[in-house]
Design an enzyme around this catalytic site. Structure first.
Site, mmCIF file in Angstrom:
data_model
loop_
_atom_site.group_PDB
_atom_site.id
_atom_site.type_symbol
_atom_site.label_atom_id
_atom_site.label_comp_id
_atom_site.label_asym_id
_atom_site.label_seq_id
_atom_site.Cartn_x
_atom_site.Cartn_y
_atom_site.Cartn_z
ATOM 1 N N ASN A 149 1.194 -1.317 0.130
ATOM 2 C CA ASN A 149 -0.515 -0.157 0.207
ATOM 3 C C ASN A 149 0.680 1.332 0.393
ATOM 4 O O ASN A 149 0.291 1.814 -0.398
ATOM 5 C CB ASN A 149 -0.987 0.402 1.053
ATOM 6 N N GLU A 247 4.313 -5.610 12.428
ATOM 7 C CA GLU A 247 2.995 -3.978 12.733
ATOM 8 C C GLU A 247 1.586 -4.305 11.462
ATOM 9 O O GLU A 247 1.713 -4.955 10.019
ATOM 10 C CB GLU A 247 3.751 -2.898 11.549
#
Ligand code: NAD
Length: 481
Positions: A149, A247
């Site tokens: 992303n 994460e």
């Protein structure tokens, strides 16, 4: 574009598998180039190179490595426009967004860690007639695995602190967005970074990523990606007692209190919902609105969302490009259909079944920004990470209910609170179980602050000292007087 190669031991080399994958532009469906479909042998080659380079790189001074980070930042800055163009090609995001966010942040990540590492102070503690000296050593060869992303933004967020703390690197970008990782390798090659210090292996997660995580000579793994993948990574790394930073995904709440000045906050709420077509792990995908202002909110929000310009990422006036792939578009559309089955009402947007979103690009993976009302807070669309341009709306009657709804998810990455009373917002924010909560703002980042998630959004923190600590082994030497 020329086929991409791996970058191992200071050279661009083809994968030993001899295989490749197509790298597609999701906004057109066209093939941009091919990317190595590497295997275990390529990872082995890279890990050996990184380990061979360890001693010499660790022997450089902190000042020398800070100098390297500044030179890398300068070189990336000189190629900002290339970064923006390549990121837009690979992801379908608007080039204007890629310039403003991806290119700018990739440069500032190197700049920031150069400056921040310079503030490191020796830690010394006196007690019991002895002096304790806390020393930092590099962890060794570190594996960096990143998603699609924010490709170079997230890779540079790991490469910069890893390098400055004296580690050598094997990196694996998402197979869907390899172009800017390749650009980084080109930049490091042109700068003559010592060979083996940075190695790049392209390919699929279960082949390359898994081989990195399982390799005994990769001493730490910093992973950013989905929660399900994070669980696989953790399962492999944990019994090896590897340093691990995870994460992961999110299902972030945006809380709009009844005193929020809608005229001034609505643009921020649209940004928090639909930046990068909602494909930012920090985007708010559940909007919780006080019931007293629900009608006014819906009126202003839906009007703004419906006016977003979706389409050609190369057009400077485009607000939202395509999503990352046709498969991802199908997945997001599946959720929109599910929402309707679950009793939701689409206020704007919806599936692209009837007409193409962008007539000029009928083969692009476009979706309209979609707002869904009327779902219970525990509906699948309100609890599972969709990671696309879809938000669900829910109402609450008081702060306690807002907090309960915000926390009614397995995730805990980020959130935001919008109010006319910043103190009230601050108090409420502390009750939300998330690694980060913004009050009257969104994606306002001070890179010195801790960044990471609670619950299924991850383990560990990145940013400032937390990144420098992750990429260091701390040892204490106690000297009796
Ligand atoms: P993903 O988990 O599918 O892939 C991430 C990376 O892991 C890719 O490079 C992939 O090839 C690799 N990978 C896949 N399988 C692997 C395996 N078995 N072993 C090792 N590596 C493997 O995620 P994605 O679809 O690329 O990215 C979207 C996800 O990333 C979303 O869930 C989003 O919330 C999350 N994300 C989180 C943050 C954050 O900071 N918390 C930031 C950005 C994205």
């Amino acid at each position: 574009m020329e086929p991409l190669l791996n970058y191992i031991n200071g050279a661009f080399v083809p994968p030993r598998t001899g295989e490749s994958l197509d790298d597609l532009n999701p906004a057109t469906g066209e093939t941009i180039t091919t990317v190595p479909k590497s295997g275990e042998l390529d990872v082995e080659h890279a890990v050996r190179a990184a380990n061979a380079a360890r001693t010499a790189w660790a022997a450089t001074t902190l000042e020398e490595r800070i100098g390297w980070l500044h030179r890398i930042a300068d070189a990336l800055e000189a190629r900002s426009e290339d970064i923006a163009r390549l990121e837009s090609l690979d992801t379908g995001k608007p080039v204007s967004l890629a310039r403003r966010v991806d290119a700018a942040r990739s440069v500032s990540n190197f700049r920031f860690f150069a400056e921040h590492a310079a503030t490191l102070e020796a830690k010394v503690f006196e007690s019991n007639g002895a002096t304790n000296h806390v020393h930092r050593k590099p962890v060794g060869c570190v594996g960096l695995i990143t998603p699609w992303n924010l490709p170079l933004y997230l890779l540079s967020w790991k490469v910069a602190p890893a390098l400055v703390m004296g580690n050598t690197i094997v990196a694996k970008p998402s197979e869907m967005t390899p172009l800017t990782a390749n650009l980084l390798a080109e930049v490091l090659h042109e700068l003559n970074l010592p060979r083996g210090v940075f190695n790049l292996v392209h390919g699929l997660g279960p082949d390359v990523g898994q081989a990195m995580v399982a390799h005994p000579s990769v001493h730490a793994i910093s992973f950013t990606g989905g929660t399900a993948t994070g669980a696989i990574v953790a399962k492999t790394a944990a019994p090896m007692f590897k340093k691990l930073s995870l994460e992961l995904g999110g299902k972030n709440a945006t809380v709009v209190l009844e005193d929020a000045p809608l005229d001034t906050v609505l643009d921020g709420l649209v940004r928090a919902s639909f930046t990068n077509a909602g494909q930012v792990c920090l985007c708010g995908s559940r909007i919780l609105v006080h019931e007293r202002i629900k009608d006014a909110f819906v009126h202003g929000f839906v009007e703004r969302v419906a006016s977003l310009k979706v389409g050609d990422p190369t057009d400077e006036t485009t607000d939202m490009g395509s999503v990352i792939s046709h498969a991802h578009r199908d997945k997001v559309e599946g959720y929109i259909r599910l929402a309707m089955e679950e009793g939701g009402t689409v206020l704007t947007g919806g599936t692209s079944d009837a007409t193409p979103v962008d007539d000029a690009h009928p083969d692009g993976a476009f979706l309209r920004p979609t707002v869904i009302d009327g779902l219970p807070i525990d509906a699948r669309c309100a609890t599972e990470e969709i990671f696309g341009p879809v938000v669900t709306l829910h109402t609450f009657q008081n702060e306690d209910e807002a907090v309960a709804m915000a926390n009614a998810t397995d995730y805990g990455l980020a959130g935001s609170v919008w109010t006319g009373d910043a103190e009230r917002g601050h108090r409420l924010a502390q009750r939300i179980d998330s690694g980060i909560v913004w009050v009257n703002t969104w994606l306002n980042r001070d890179l010195r602050t801790p960044f990471g998630g609670v619950k299924q959004s991850g383990v560990g923190r990145e940013g400032g000292d937390w990144s420098l600590n992750f990429f260091s082994e701390l040892s204490n030497v106690c000297v009796q007087h």
